[in-house]
Enzyme design. Structure first.
Site, PDB file in Angstrom:
ATOM      1  N   THR A 240      13.174 -32.827   6.188  1.00  0.00           N
ATOM      2  CA  THR A 240      12.589 -31.411   5.455  1.00  0.00           C
ATOM      3  C   THR A 240      12.137 -31.797   4.046  1.00  0.00           C
ATOM      4  O   THR A 240      12.277 -32.829   3.492  1.00  0.00           O
ATOM      5  CB  THR A 240      13.897 -30.596   5.365  1.00  0.00           C
ATOM      6  N   GLN A 262      17.970 -28.378  -0.086  1.00  0.00           N
ATOM      7  CA  GLN A 262      17.053 -29.037   1.008  1.00  0.00           C
ATOM      8  C   GLN A 262      17.546 -30.609   0.966  1.00  0.00           C
ATOM      9  O   GLN A 262      17.280 -31.038   1.968  1.00  0.00           O
ATOM     10  CB  GLN A 262      15.680 -28.826   0.773  1.00  0.00           C
ATOM     11  N   HIS A 265      20.061 -32.010   3.424  1.00  0.00           N
ATOM     12  CA  HIS A 265      19.915 -32.197   4.783  1.00  0.00           C
ATOM     13  C   HIS A 265      19.977 -33.634   5.440  1.00  0.00           C
ATOM     14  O   HIS A 265      20.654 -34.052   6.564  1.00  0.00           O
ATOM     15  CB  HIS A 265      18.352 -31.683   5.355  1.00  0.00           C
ATOM     16  N   GLU A 331       6.210 -28.478   3.882  1.00  0.00           N
ATOM     17  CA  GLU A 331       6.929 -27.683   4.890  1.00  0.00           C
ATOM     18  C   GLU A 331       7.436 -26.291   4.395  1.00  0.00           C
ATOM     19  O   GLU A 331       7.019 -25.372   5.167  1.00  0.00           O
ATOM     20  CB  GLU A 331       8.152 -28.359   5.398  1.00  0.00           C
ATOM     21  N   HIS A 332       8.278 -26.411   3.110  1.00  0.00           N
ATOM     22  CA  HIS A 332       8.569 -25.158   2.525  1.00  0.00           C
ATOM     23  C   HIS A 332       7.956 -25.130   0.992  1.00  0.00           C
ATOM     24  O   HIS A 332       8.049 -25.977   0.399  1.00  0.00           O
ATOM     25  CB  HIS A 332      10.360 -25.204   2.408  1.00  0.00           C
ATOM     26  N   ASP A 365      15.865 -20.373   6.348  1.00  0.00           N
ATOM     27  CA  ASP A 365      16.737 -21.231   7.081  1.00  0.00           C
ATOM     28  C   ASP A 365      17.491 -20.233   8.208  1.00  0.00           C
ATOM     29  O   ASP A 365      17.742 -20.807   9.294  1.00  0.00           O
ATOM     30  CB  ASP A 365      17.670 -21.993   6.484  1.00  0.00           C
ATOM     31  N   GLU A 419     -31.350 -29.167  30.601  1.00  0.00           N
ATOM     32  CA  GLU A 419     -30.188 -30.433  30.433  1.00  0.00           C
ATOM     33  C   GLU A 419     -30.237 -31.244  31.632  1.00  0.00           C
ATOM     34  O   GLU A 419     -29.485 -31.800  31.742  1.00  0.00           O
ATOM     35  CB  GLU A 419     -28.756 -29.507  30.550  1.00  0.00           C
ATOM     36  N   HIS A 424     -27.303 -26.712  38.728  1.00  0.00           N
ATOM     37  CA  HIS A 424     -26.432 -25.625  38.059  1.00  0.00           C
ATOM     38  C   HIS A 424     -27.427 -24.317  38.404  1.00  0.00           C
ATOM     39  O   HIS A 424     -26.752 -23.266  38.743  1.00  0.00           O
ATOM     40  CB  HIS A 424     -26.360 -25.874  36.695  1.00  0.00           C
TER      41      HIS A 424
END
Length: 434
Positions: A240, A262, A265, A331-332, A365, A419, A424
């Site tokens: 985290t 945090q 963790h 992340e946060h 969270d 092309e 095609h």
């Protein structure tokens, strides 16, 4: 926490990326080890999983595929307050996830010419829920609910076997799975679990999944990279990260609590404060010293805050703080400044943005309604957090009638000739031959 002083330096993005605090060596090691573990599971299946469970989790001879009665027992014995909290989290995440599912949309390009954009759910998802240093029933909610909202029909959940529970998945995680109707659960953890979900394990009747999602440590994040291309994955939600932008109006005590929250963790967790105020920086450092030593996981917090991935960063002004954040791509991201809403609008690279002093990451969270499975390691510059969109594939359905094809026939032939792909054009003109 160490201090990085960037004042008086006009740094470009590349220079900012060079000075942001990252545990780069730990991630590089994790990638090498995780790839070997994933490959071992691919080749040796259940045998490899059992060896890994004994080595990493201390589990021997456990039931890797969790019996249904274990899930039922966990639901029946779940603490009523925890159950109520989980049910409220489910309600909120379900409501917020529903906003991530687009409605089909048809574009009429001309008479008889239409293209419909639709979003198809994948058939089967593998959810990983960590279970090492903490227990994460909230991650069950954050992964399973968006998949269900997207319309996924088959969900397999993996979480490490717990030594303290005789090799079973933690009962609170099992209970959360049971509340959501998930009955395919496996007691397996780490990079090996990611490999098993991606490749399948025949002896466990574990079929490969289409998408693997879920947070974990750096080894879990690296394992997702190892299986990319075999299956889809969400962002690499590894150890985290929290980055806080704060000015002189912020409360240093609250910032300290949020950094510590945090850091608890994992020893690899990143906690970063960016501020133009030296006074605030010093006050936060003092508060962190007080808060971190008084918390239950003080040793773990000390390791995270003292690691190379954590720092207090001094900058010249708010604009420099925002530029640093966008380069770091946390992340946060928490914003504690006088006009937090305006600052949030300028902070474009973050997994999730928490605006103001009453919106801590802890809210996200659990009960904000937002998802807490978010990209780490700077990936929020280009990757999104987990949501219902993770499990949806956009598809275009094209439908033209004869007149609509005739209207563009000559243009198709012209482009095909340009092309040097004349067949095609011939495939179109053949439909109008006598």
């Amino acid at each position: 926490m160490r201090t990085i002083d960037l004042r008086g330096r006009a740094l470009q993005v590349a220079e900012l990326l060079a000075v942001v605090p990252r545990a780069a060596e730990a991630r590089a090691t994790a990638l090498h080890v995780a790839a070997e573990i994933v490959d071992d599971v691919r080749v040796r299946g259940e045998v490899a999983l059992r060896e890994q469970a004994e080595r990493f989790d201390g589990a021997i001879d456990h039931a890797i595929r969790v019996p249904a009665e274990h899930i039922a027992d966990a639901v029946a014995t779940l603490d009523p307050q925890v159950r109520a909290a989980l049910e409220e989290a489910i309600r909120r995440v379900r409501a917020a996830s529903a906003a991530q599912v687009p409605e089909p949309r048809t574009t009429e390009l001309g008479p008889g010419a239409r293209v419909t954009q639709r979003w198809q759910p994948v058939s089967r998802v593998g959810v990983y829920v960590p279970g090492g240093k903490a227990v994460y029933p909230s991650s069950v909610v954050m992964n399973v609910v968006p998949a269900q909202v997207a319309g996924v029909q088959s969900v397999a959940l993996a979480s490490p076997p717990q030594r303290d529970h005789n090799g079973r998945v933690h009962p609170t995680i099992l209970a959360a799975a049971g509340l959501l109707g998930v009955d395919e659960v496996y007691a397996m953890g780490g990079a090996g679990a990611i490999g098993a979900l991606a490749h399948g394990v025949a002896s466990l009747a574990l079929d490969p999944v289409d998408v693997v999602s879920g947070p974990g440590n750096n080894f879990v994040a690296a394992a997702k990279r190892a299986v990319a291309g075999v299956v889809g994955t969400d962002s690499e939600a590894g150890a985290t990260e929290i980055l806080i932008i704060a000015d002189e109006t912020a409360d240093p005590r609250l910032i300290a609590y949020d950094l510590v929250s945090q850091a608890e963790h994992d020893e690899q967790a990143s906690a970063v404060l960016v501020t133009p105020s030296q006074v605030l920086a010093e006050d936060v450092a003092a508060q962190v010293a007080l808060v971190s030593t008084a918390t239950r996981h003080a040793d773990r917090v000390a390791a995270a805050l003292g690691g190379e991935q954590s720092a207090i960063v001094l900058v010249d002004d708010l604009a420099a703080a925002e530029a640093f954040s966008n380069a770091y791509a946390p992340e946060h991201l928490e914003i504690h400044v006088a006009d937090a809403t305006a600052s949030a609008a300028r902070c474009t690279s973050a997994g999730a943005v928490f605006v103001g002093s009453y919106t801590p990451v802890s809210l996200g969270d659990y009960l904000a309604g937002s998802n807490h499975v978010l990209p780490t390691g700077g990936q929020s510059r280009y990757a999104a957090g987990l949501g219902s969109h993770t499990f949806l594939r956009p598809q275009q359905v094209i439908e033209y009638d004869r007149g609509a094809l005739d209207a563009v026939r000559s243009a198709i032939v012209a482009l095909a000739e340009a092309e040097a792909l004349p067949a095609h054009g011939e495939a179109v003109t053949a439909r109008f031959d006598a």
